[in-house]
Design a protein around this motif. Sequence first.
Motif, mmCIF file in Angstrom:
data_model
loop_
_atom_site.group_PDB
_atom_site.id
_atom_site.type_symbol
_atom_site.label_atom_id
_atom_site.label_comp_id
_atom_site.label_asym_id
_atom_site.label_seq_id
_atom_site.Cartn_x
_atom_site.Cartn_y
_atom_site.Cartn_z
ATOM 1 N N ASN A 363 0.834 -1.213 0.000
ATOM 2 C CA ASN A 363 0.000 0.000 0.000
ATOM 3 C C ASN A 363 0.862 1.254 0.000
ATOM 4 O O ASN A 363 0.617 2.182 -0.773
ATOM 5 C CB ASN A 363 -0.896 0.030 1.243
ATOM 6 C CG ASN A 363 -2.090 -0.877 1.081
ATOM 7 O OD1 ASN A 363 -2.306 -1.418 0.003
ATOM 8 N ND2 ASN A 363 -2.848 -1.044 2.149
ATOM 9 N N TYR A 367 0.471 3.857 -2.903
ATOM 10 C CA TYR A 367 -0.255 5.120 -2.734
ATOM 11 C C TYR A 367 0.625 6.314 -2.418
ATOM 12 O O TYR A 367 0.215 7.446 -2.590
ATOM 13 C CB TYR A 367 -1.339 4.960 -1.668
ATOM 14 C CG TYR A 367 -2.277 3.825 -2.009
ATOM 15 C CD1 TYR A 367 -3.046 3.877 -3.180
ATOM 16 C CD2 TYR A 367 -2.361 2.696 -1.215
ATOM 17 C CE1 TYR A 367 -3.884 2.820 -3.513
ATOM 18 C CE2 TYR A 367 -3.196 1.647 -1.546
ATOM 19 C CZ TYR A 367 -3.957 1.716 -2.690
ATOM 20 O OH TYR A 367 -4.776 0.689 -3.033
ATOM 21 N N ASP A 399 4.639 6.018 5.506
ATOM 22 C CA ASP A 399 4.972 6.661 4.228
ATOM 23 C C ASP A 399 4.609 8.132 4.362
ATOM 24 O O ASP A 399 4.010 8.551 5.357
ATOM 25 C CB ASP A 399 4.184 6.003 3.079
ATOM 26 C CG ASP A 399 2.695 6.195 3.204
ATOM 27 O OD1 ASP A 399 2.238 7.349 3.223
ATOM 28 O OD2 ASP A 399 1.956 5.159 3.292
ATOM 29 N N ARG A 418 -12.282 0.534 -1.069
ATOM 30 C CA ARG A 418 -11.164 1.269 -1.647
ATOM 31 C C ARG A 418 -11.575 2.735 -1.687
ATOM 32 O O ARG A 418 -12.726 3.050 -1.951
ATOM 33 C CB ARG A 418 -10.869 0.776 -3.072
ATOM 34 C CG ARG A 418 -10.653 -0.724 -3.161
ATOM 35 C CD ARG A 418 -10.011 -1.113 -4.474
ATOM 36 N NE ARG A 418 -8.611 -0.709 -4.493
ATOM 37 C CZ ARG A 418 -7.939 -0.418 -5.603
ATOM 38 N NH1 ARG A 418 -8.543 -0.449 -6.762
ATOM 39 N NH2 ARG A 418 -6.678 -0.066 -5.539
ATOM 40 N N LEU A 419 -10.646 3.621 -1.401
ATOM 41 C CA LEU A 419 -11.011 5.049 -1.374
ATOM 42 C C LEU A 419 -11.021 5.607 -2.793
ATOM 43 O O LEU A 419 -10.362 5.074 -3.691
ATOM 44 C CB LEU A 419 -10.043 5.811 -0.475
ATOM 45 C CG LEU A 419 -10.062 5.362 0.997
ATOM 46 C CD1 LEU A 419 -9.124 6.213 1.807
ATOM 47 C CD2 LEU A 419 -11.484 5.427 1.568
ATOM 48 N N SER A 422 -7.923 6.139 -5.066
ATOM 49 C CA SER A 422 -7.011 5.020 -5.317
ATOM 50 C C SER A 422 -7.455 4.131 -6.468
ATOM 51 O O SER A 422 -6.820 3.130 -6.748
ATOM 52 C CB SER A 422 -6.894 4.155 -4.073
ATOM 53 O OG SER A 422 -7.125 4.888 -2.927
ATOM 54 N N SER A 428 -7.876 -4.855 -4.912
ATOM 55 C CA SER A 428 -9.263 -5.265 -4.717
ATOM 56 C C SER A 428 -9.812 -4.830 -3.356
ATOM 57 O O SER A 428 -10.931 -5.168 -3.004
ATOM 58 C CB SER A 428 -9.374 -6.779 -4.875
ATOM 59 O OG SER A 428 -8.372 -7.406 -4.122
ATOM 60 N N GLY A 429 -9.015 -4.120 -2.588
ATOM 61 C CA GLY A 429 -9.528 -3.636 -1.303
ATOM 62 C C GLY A 429 -9.546 -4.683 -0.213
ATOM 63 O O GLY A 429 -10.346 -4.634 0.708
ATOM 64 N N LEU A 430 -8.618 -5.657 -0.322
ATOM 65 C CA LEU A 430 -8.605 -6.722 0.699
ATOM 66 C C LEU A 430 -7.342 -6.696 1.553
ATOM 67 O O LEU A 430 -7.259 -7.364 2.576
ATOM 68 C CB LEU A 430 -8.708 -8.098 0.023
ATOM 69 C CG LEU A 430 -10.061 -8.427 -0.606
ATOM 70 C CD1 LEU A 430 -9.970 -9.719 -1.395
ATOM 71 C CD2 LEU A 430 -11.138 -8.535 0.450
ATOM 72 N N LEU A 432 -5.841 -4.458 3.617
ATOM 73 C CA LEU A 432 -5.947 -4.046 5.021
ATOM 74 C C LEU A 432 -6.859 -4.999 5.804
ATOM 75 O O LEU A 432 -6.638 -5.234 6.990
ATOM 76 C CB LEU A 432 -6.471 -2.608 5.123
ATOM 77 C CG LEU A 432 -5.508 -1.516 4.629
ATOM 78 C CD1 LEU A 432 -6.142 -0.140 4.769
ATOM 79 C CD2 LEU A 432 -4.195 -1.551 5.398
HETATM 80 N N1 ATP Z 1 -0.554 3.965 2.517
HETATM 81 C C1 ATP Z 1 -1.717 4.399 2.075
HETATM 82 N N2 ATP Z 1 -1.877 5.690 1.674
HETATM 83 C C2 ATP Z 1 -3.054 6.106 1.218
HETATM 84 N N3 ATP Z 1 -4.164 5.346 1.126
HETATM 85 C C3 ATP Z 1 -4.077 4.094 1.498
HETATM 86 C C4 ATP Z 1 -2.870 3.538 1.980
HETATM 87 N N4 ATP Z 1 -3.095 2.242 2.298
HETATM 88 C C5 ATP Z 1 -4.379 1.998 2.000
HETATM 89 N N5 ATP Z 1 -4.978 3.081 1.514
HETATM 90 C C6 ATP Z 1 -6.391 3.183 1.120
HETATM 91 O O1 ATP Z 1 -7.093 2.134 1.724
HETATM 92 C C7 ATP Z 1 -7.734 1.326 0.739
HETATM 93 C C8 ATP Z 1 -7.787 -0.095 1.144
HETATM 94 O O2 ATP Z 1 -6.492 -0.657 1.126
HETATM 95 P P1 ATP Z 1 -6.303 -2.198 0.890
HETATM 96 O O3 ATP Z 1 -4.888 -2.516 1.022
HETATM 97 O O4 ATP Z 1 -7.267 -2.854 1.773
HETATM 98 O O5 ATP Z 1 -6.798 -2.386 -0.582
HETATM 99 P P2 ATP Z 1 -6.066 -2.106 -1.924
HETATM 100 O O6 ATP Z 1 -4.664 -1.724 -1.670
HETATM 101 O O7 ATP Z 1 -6.928 -1.119 -2.622
HETATM 102 O O8 ATP Z 1 -6.165 -3.475 -2.680
HETATM 103 P P3 ATP Z 1 -5.294 -4.795 -2.373
HETATM 104 O O9 ATP Z 1 -4.461 -4.494 -1.190
HETATM 105 O O10 ATP Z 1 -6.309 -5.819 -2.121
HETATM 106 O O11 ATP Z 1 -4.515 -5.043 -3.611
HETATM 107 C C9 ATP Z 1 -6.970 1.555 -0.492
HETATM 108 O O12 ATP Z 1 -7.726 1.370 -1.649
HETATM 109 C C10 ATP Z 1 -6.570 3.018 -0.353
HETATM 110 O O13 ATP Z 1 -7.615 3.848 -0.763
#
Ligand code: ATP
Length: 487
Positions: A363, A367, A399, A418-419, A422, A428-430, A432
């Motif tokens: 992440n 991001y 970060d 997912r925000l 992003s 896929s939002g899994l 975290l």
């Molecule tokens: N370090 C970060 N900085 C900014 N936004 C973040 C960060 N980490 C997570 N997010 C936000 O939280 C959301 C959920 O994160 P998550 O890791 O669950 O899903 P993903 O990264 O979108 O997909 P996946 O990890 O399944 O490939 C992200 O889509 C993003 O919007």
Amino acid sequence: MTALGKLIRTTTFKLTLVYLTVFALFAAFLLGYFAFNTRRLFTEQITATVDAEISGLVDQYRSGGIRRLVLSIDRRSRQPGSGLYLVTTAQGQALAGNIGALPTGMINKTGWAETEYRRIEDPQSIPHQAIVSIFQLPDGFRVLVGRDLEDRERVHDIVISAARWSLALVIVLGIGGGFFVTRRVLNRIDAMTETARAIVEGDMAERLPIAGTGDELDRLAENLNAMLERIEALMRGLKEVSDNIAHDLKTPLTRLRNRAEEALRRAKSEGDYRAALERTIEESDALMRTFNALLMIARAESGQARENMTEFDAAEVAAGVGELYEPLAEERGLTLKVEAPRAMTMHGNRELISQALANLVDNAIKYAAPAGAPPGDSKPEVSVSAGSEGDRVLLVVADNGPGIPEADRGRVVERFVRLEGSRSQPGSGLGLSLAAAVARLHGGELRLEDNKPGLKAIIALPRGGPVQRQDDSEEVRAEGDSAEKEL
Ligand SMILES: Nc1ncnc2c1ncn2[C@@H]1O[C@H](COP(=O)(O)OP(=O)(O)OP(=O)(O)O)[C@@H](O)[C@H]1O
Ligand SMILES: [Mg+2]
């Protein structure tokens, strides 16, 4: 089956009967032993006094002949409450004594005997029982000395009737007590059976009643309830996974299928086909990743992953993940810094913890420096560190990208969330959700904090691994509830 029939068939009642029989036999043996010994003691005492008396009478006979003996017996047999005496001639004619009648031929025997007799003063009365000793003097005279056995028989009768009564009492109390205890146990078992039936009929929320006495039935009910709790949590997890798969994999699968169809219709050259196939492979890979992530979350939430817990060094895990992501970070124009100066042994599922940490690093890289953004003066930095806080191990990924607004920090850990900003990144939002599920599995938590600017994601885990099973299942349940609401 009638209530009585049911009662009689229970193990408790059968056990009661067995105990009752054993106890009754024991009581009967004890009273029998007592009766036998009192009787023997009586007889022994009588024979001892009679023997002493006989030796006295023999002395009299020796010193004063038959005359003196007859006088002595006559005197003795007239005393109130005296023993039994009789002296006869060789022909059986009574000379003195207080015995009126004896069975015929009795006086001709010698030695000890038990016999019936009547006293001389009341020849019409019912015959009494006596123990007598008969001996013959040198000149043919016969002497009988004895004691009435009425006392001995009376004591014997008392003991026998006491035995009968106490035996009857033991049986009545035993059967009554058996019924009482069995009914109580049966009532509780019935309540449990009722609950079990309700559960079988589909009401998984039912729990077995607990009386609060702390006995073996309570312990059984408590354990069965814990088992039901666990089954319920597992079933909820299973349902969630299948719901998620149905809802969230259907769209990409449909898309995949439509693209393939479109390619078949539109593609003209081999190049077009190749491009379409490459996209199909890419999308299938993404689908598989989503599948794997979902299954891993389910595994973490079901607690099944607890079986693979070992001792390992968290600092080494942080270093390993850092090393793995270094090339990607570099590619994105980021500096990846690992701070894990000293070994930090902890207990947990190494594979899942590595995956959770990898998701956070992924992440941060994804991001913090979105592809295409022009690199600024200073290179954006991502740091991975392993530290500790009391008896907790902290795995921190920080970060200085856009971060997550405070209002969204709660919901980003939910599945498929997912925000807005992003969407341009794959995912896929899994990520975290898995990190949070892994933290919960270990009795820890995932914290998202402001890094000013950027995001600081912390996995805090107890060093010794999960402590209480009960608490874990509570947490899984709470999570399950919120996920259900989301659906
Ligand atoms: N370090 C970060 N900085 C900014 N936004 C973040 C960060 N980490 C997570 N997010 C936000 O939280 C959301 C959920 O994160 P998550 O890791 O669950 O899903 P993903 O990264 O979108 O997909 P996946 O990890 O399944 O490939 C992200 O889509 C993003 O919007
Ligand atoms: Mg992610």
